[in-house]
Design a protein around this motif. Structure first.
Motif, short mmCIF file in Angstrom:
data_model
loop_
_atom_site.label_atom_id
_atom_site.label_comp_id
_atom_site.label_asym_id
_atom_site.label_seq_id
_atom_site.Cartn_x
_atom_site.Cartn_y
_atom_site.Cartn_z
N SER A 163 15.15 14.12 -0.10
CA SER A 163 16.97 13.67 -0.47
C SER A 163 15.72 12.19 -0.89
CB SER A 163 17.62 13.00 0.70
OG SER A 163 17.05 12.69 1.40
N GLN A 220 19.31 7.50 0.14
CA GLN A 220 20.59 8.00 1.31
C GLN A 220 21.59 7.23 2.10
OE1 GLN A 220 20.00 11.91 2.87
NE2 GLN A 220 22.30 12.67 3.60
N THR A 221 23.22 6.86 1.47
CA THR A 221 23.55 6.18 2.15
C THR A 221 24.64 6.20 2.49
OG1 THR A 221 23.91 5.19 0.50
CG2 THR A 221 22.10 4.55 1.36
N ALA A 222 25.31 7.51 2.02
CA ALA A 222 26.34 7.73 2.80
C ALA A 222 27.20 7.71 3.79
CB ALA A 222 26.75 9.57 2.86
N HIS A 223 25.89 8.14 5.10
CA HIS A 223 25.96 7.39 6.63
C HIS A 223 26.61 5.93 6.66
CE1 HIS A 223 21.75 6.21 4.82
NE2 HIS A 223 21.90 6.05 6.66
N ALA A 272 28.73 4.91 5.41
CA ALA A 272 29.90 4.04 5.17
C ALA A 272 30.59 2.33 4.33
CB ALA A 272 30.69 4.38 6.37
#
Length: 212
Positions: A201, A204-207, A209
Protein backbone atom coordinates in the motif's frame (compact mmCIF):
# COMPACT_ATOMS: atom_id res chain seq x y z
CA UNK A 1 16.50 -2.31 -3.68
CA UNK A 2 16.19 -5.86 -5.01
CA UNK A 3 17.39 -8.41 -2.46
CA UNK A 4 18.71 -11.93 -3.07
CA UNK A 5 18.38 -14.99 -0.81
CA UNK A 6 16.70 -13.13 2.02
CA UNK A 7 13.73 -13.98 4.23
CA UNK A 8 10.63 -11.74 4.11
CA UNK A 9 11.19 -8.32 5.63
CA UNK A 10 8.49 -5.65 6.08
CA UNK A 11 8.83 -1.90 6.37
CA UNK A 12 5.88 0.12 7.66
CA UNK A 13 6.92 3.50 6.31
CA UNK A 14 5.15 6.46 7.93
CA UNK A 15 5.29 10.19 7.35
CA UNK A 16 5.24 12.42 10.45
CA UNK A 17 2.06 14.24 11.50
CA UNK A 18 0.94 17.72 10.53
CA UNK A 19 3.25 20.69 11.14
CA UNK A 20 3.18 24.37 10.27
CA UNK A 21 4.58 25.06 6.83
CA UNK A 22 2.72 22.32 4.98
CA UNK A 23 0.06 24.72 3.71
CA UNK A 24 0.94 27.16 2.29
CA UNK A 25 3.96 25.05 1.33
CA UNK A 26 7.35 25.92 2.74
CA UNK A 27 10.74 24.22 2.27
CA UNK A 28 10.87 22.81 5.80
CA UNK A 29 13.82 20.47 5.39
CA UNK A 30 16.06 20.40 8.47
CA UNK A 31 14.06 23.03 10.43
CA UNK A 32 12.96 21.29 13.64
CA UNK A 33 9.22 21.98 13.62
CA UNK A 34 6.97 20.53 16.35
CA UNK A 35 3.76 18.69 15.60
CA UNK A 36 0.64 20.84 15.67
CA UNK A 37 -2.34 19.75 17.75
CA UNK A 38 -3.74 18.25 14.56
CA UNK A 39 -0.45 16.44 14.02
CA UNK A 40 -0.55 14.99 17.52
CA UNK A 41 -4.08 13.66 16.92
CA UNK A 42 -2.91 12.13 13.66
CA UNK A 43 0.01 10.45 15.42
CA UNK A 44 -2.29 8.85 18.01
CA UNK A 45 -4.70 7.61 15.32
CA UNK A 46 -1.76 6.20 13.36
CA UNK A 47 -0.42 4.46 16.46
CA UNK A 48 -3.82 2.85 17.10
CA UNK A 49 -4.10 1.65 13.50
CA UNK A 50 -0.59 0.21 13.36
CA UNK A 51 -0.84 -1.55 16.72
CA UNK A 52 -4.04 -3.29 15.61
CA UNK A 53 -2.20 -4.87 12.66
CA UNK A 54 1.54 -5.17 13.30
CA UNK A 55 4.01 -5.91 16.06
CA UNK A 56 7.27 -4.11 15.41
CA UNK A 57 10.71 -5.63 15.68
CA UNK A 58 12.06 -2.07 15.82
CA UNK A 59 11.02 1.55 15.32
CA UNK A 60 13.38 3.89 13.50
CA UNK A 61 12.88 7.62 13.08
CA UNK A 62 14.38 10.73 11.60
CA UNK A 63 15.87 12.61 14.59
CA UNK A 64 13.76 15.74 13.95
CA UNK A 65 11.09 16.24 16.61
CA UNK A 66 8.11 16.01 14.24
CA UNK A 67 9.18 12.47 13.39
CA UNK A 68 10.38 11.50 16.86
CA UNK A 69 7.09 12.63 18.43
CA UNK A 70 5.12 10.67 15.84
CA UNK A 71 7.35 7.66 16.48
CA UNK A 72 6.98 7.96 20.26
CA UNK A 73 3.18 7.91 19.92
CA UNK A 74 3.49 4.69 17.91
CA UNK A 75 6.02 3.23 20.39
CA UNK A 76 3.53 3.60 23.25
CA UNK A 77 1.48 0.87 21.57
CA UNK A 78 4.48 -1.36 20.82
CA UNK A 79 7.14 -3.10 22.95
CA UNK A 80 10.27 -1.54 21.44
CA UNK A 81 11.87 1.91 21.83
CA UNK A 82 12.39 4.52 19.11
CA UNK A 83 15.84 4.48 17.51
CA UNK A 84 16.90 7.79 15.87
CA UNK A 85 18.38 7.17 12.43
CA UNK A 86 20.04 10.25 10.85
CA UNK A 87 19.85 8.77 7.35
CA UNK A 88 16.05 9.24 7.55
CA UNK A 89 16.42 13.02 7.96
CA UNK A 90 14.53 15.33 5.62
CA UNK A 91 16.31 16.72 2.58
CA UNK A 92 18.65 19.65 3.22
CA UNK A 93 17.28 22.43 1.00
CA UNK A 94 20.32 24.66 1.35
CA UNK A 95 19.54 28.30 0.56
CA UNK A 96 15.85 27.48 0.04
CA UNK A 97 15.36 26.12 3.54
CA UNK A 98 12.64 27.90 5.50
CA UNK A 99 11.36 29.83 2.49
CA UNK A 100 7.90 29.47 0.97
CA UNK A 101 7.44 28.18 -2.55
CA UNK A 102 6.18 31.60 -3.59
CA UNK A 103 9.31 33.27 -2.22
CA UNK A 104 11.59 30.91 -4.09
CA UNK A 105 9.53 31.15 -7.27
CA UNK A 106 9.81 34.94 -7.17
CA UNK A 107 13.56 34.96 -6.43
CA UNK A 108 14.64 32.15 -8.76
CA UNK A 109 11.85 31.41 -11.25
CA UNK A 110 13.88 29.27 -13.66
CA UNK A 111 15.41 27.10 -10.96
CA UNK A 112 12.06 26.72 -9.22
CA UNK A 113 10.48 25.68 -12.53
CA UNK A 114 13.24 23.09 -12.99
CA UNK A 115 12.63 21.75 -9.46
CA UNK A 116 8.92 21.30 -10.16
CA UNK A 117 9.45 19.75 -13.60
CA UNK A 118 12.76 17.86 -13.32
CA UNK A 119 13.66 17.52 -9.62
CA UNK A 120 16.13 14.70 -10.33
CA UNK A 121 18.22 17.05 -12.49
CA UNK A 122 17.99 20.14 -10.29
CA UNK A 123 20.85 21.36 -8.09
CA UNK A 124 19.88 23.90 -5.42
CA UNK A 125 22.65 26.03 -3.91
CA UNK A 126 24.18 24.31 -0.84
CA UNK A 127 21.42 21.67 -0.86
CA UNK A 128 21.32 17.91 -1.17
CA UNK A 129 20.32 16.47 -4.52
CA UNK A 130 17.70 13.75 -4.75
CA UNK A 131 20.56 11.36 -5.55
CA UNK A 132 22.24 12.32 -2.25
CA UNK A 133 19.06 11.53 -0.35
CA UNK A 134 18.56 8.29 -2.24
CA UNK A 135 22.07 7.11 -1.30
CA UNK A 136 21.52 7.60 2.42
CA UNK A 137 18.08 5.96 2.28
CA UNK A 138 19.63 2.88 0.70
CA UNK A 139 22.11 2.92 3.58
CA UNK A 140 19.24 3.18 6.09
CA UNK A 141 17.38 0.32 4.43
CA UNK A 142 20.47 -1.89 4.50
CA UNK A 143 21.01 -1.14 8.21
CA UNK A 144 17.41 -2.00 9.10
CA UNK A 145 17.41 -5.11 6.92
CA UNK A 146 20.61 -6.46 8.42
CA UNK A 147 19.41 -5.82 11.98
CA UNK A 148 15.97 -7.42 11.45
CA UNK A 149 16.31 -9.85 8.52
CA UNK A 150 12.88 -11.43 8.91
CA UNK A 151 11.16 -8.77 11.00
CA UNK A 152 8.77 -5.86 10.67
CA UNK A 153 10.20 -2.41 11.23
CA UNK A 154 8.39 0.90 11.47
CA UNK A 155 10.27 3.82 9.91
CA UNK A 156 9.15 7.42 10.42
CA UNK A 157 10.31 9.86 7.78
CA UNK A 158 9.38 12.93 5.79
CA UNK A 159 7.47 13.77 2.62
CA UNK A 160 10.62 13.93 0.49
CA UNK A 161 12.42 10.93 1.98
CA UNK A 162 9.35 8.71 1.88
CA UNK A 163 8.71 9.55 -1.80
CA UNK A 164 12.24 8.40 -2.58
CA UNK A 165 12.03 5.30 -0.36
CA UNK A 166 8.84 4.19 -2.13
CA UNK A 167 10.38 4.90 -5.54
CA UNK A 168 13.26 2.58 -4.60
CA UNK A 169 10.83 -0.18 -3.68
CA UNK A 170 9.06 0.30 -7.03
CA UNK A 171 12.34 0.50 -8.98
CA UNK A 172 11.27 3.91 -10.26
CA UNK A 173 13.56 6.65 -11.49
CA UNK A 174 13.83 9.79 -9.37
CA UNK A 175 12.08 11.56 -12.25
CA UNK A 176 8.84 10.16 -10.75
CA UNK A 177 9.43 12.02 -7.48
CA UNK A 178 6.36 14.27 -7.70
CA UNK A 179 4.05 11.40 -8.65
CA UNK A 180 4.30 9.66 -5.25
CA UNK A 181 2.19 11.65 -2.80
CA UNK A 182 2.86 11.40 0.95
CA UNK A 183 0.29 13.01 3.26
CA UNK A 184 0.88 13.66 6.97
CA UNK A 185 0.85 10.36 8.90
CA UNK A 186 0.33 8.36 5.70
CA UNK A 187 1.28 4.69 5.94
CA UNK A 188 3.12 2.73 3.24
CA UNK A 189 3.57 -1.03 3.54
CA UNK A 190 6.62 -2.48 1.77
CA UNK A 191 7.70 -6.13 1.77
CA UNK A 192 11.00 -7.58 0.58
CA UNK A 193 11.88 -11.21 -0.11
CA UNK A 194 13.81 -13.41 -2.55
CA UNK A 195 11.57 -12.28 -5.40
CA UNK A 196 12.29 -8.60 -4.76
CA UNK A 197 10.13 -5.80 -3.39
CA UNK A 198 6.35 -5.84 -3.02
CA UNK A 199 4.47 -2.58 -2.43
CA UNK A 200 1.34 -3.53 -0.49
CA UNK A 201 0.00 0.00 0.00
CA UNK A 202 1.04 3.61 -0.62
CA UNK A 203 -0.09 6.80 1.16
CA UNK A 204 -2.77 5.06 3.21
CA UNK A 205 -4.71 7.67 5.25
CA UNK A 206 -8.15 6.16 5.93
CA UNK A 207 -7.17 5.71 9.59
CA UNK A 208 -7.05 9.50 10.03
CA UNK A 209 -10.77 10.02 9.31
CA UNK A 210 -11.51 13.77 9.70
CA UNK A 211 -7.92 14.70 10.64
CA UNK A 212 -6.50 14.60 7.11
Amino acid sequence: MRQVNMQPFTVILVRHGHVEGIEPPRFRGRIDLPLTERGRRQAVATADFISSRWTASAIYSSPLSRCMDTAEAIAKKQTVPVLPLPDLLDIDYGTWQGRTRDEVKSAAPELFKAWMEQPHLTVIDRAETLQDVQARLIRAFDLMRRAHPDGTVIAIGHDSTNRIFVSLALDLSLSHYWRLQQDPCAINVLRFDDAGSHVVSINQTAHLAADL
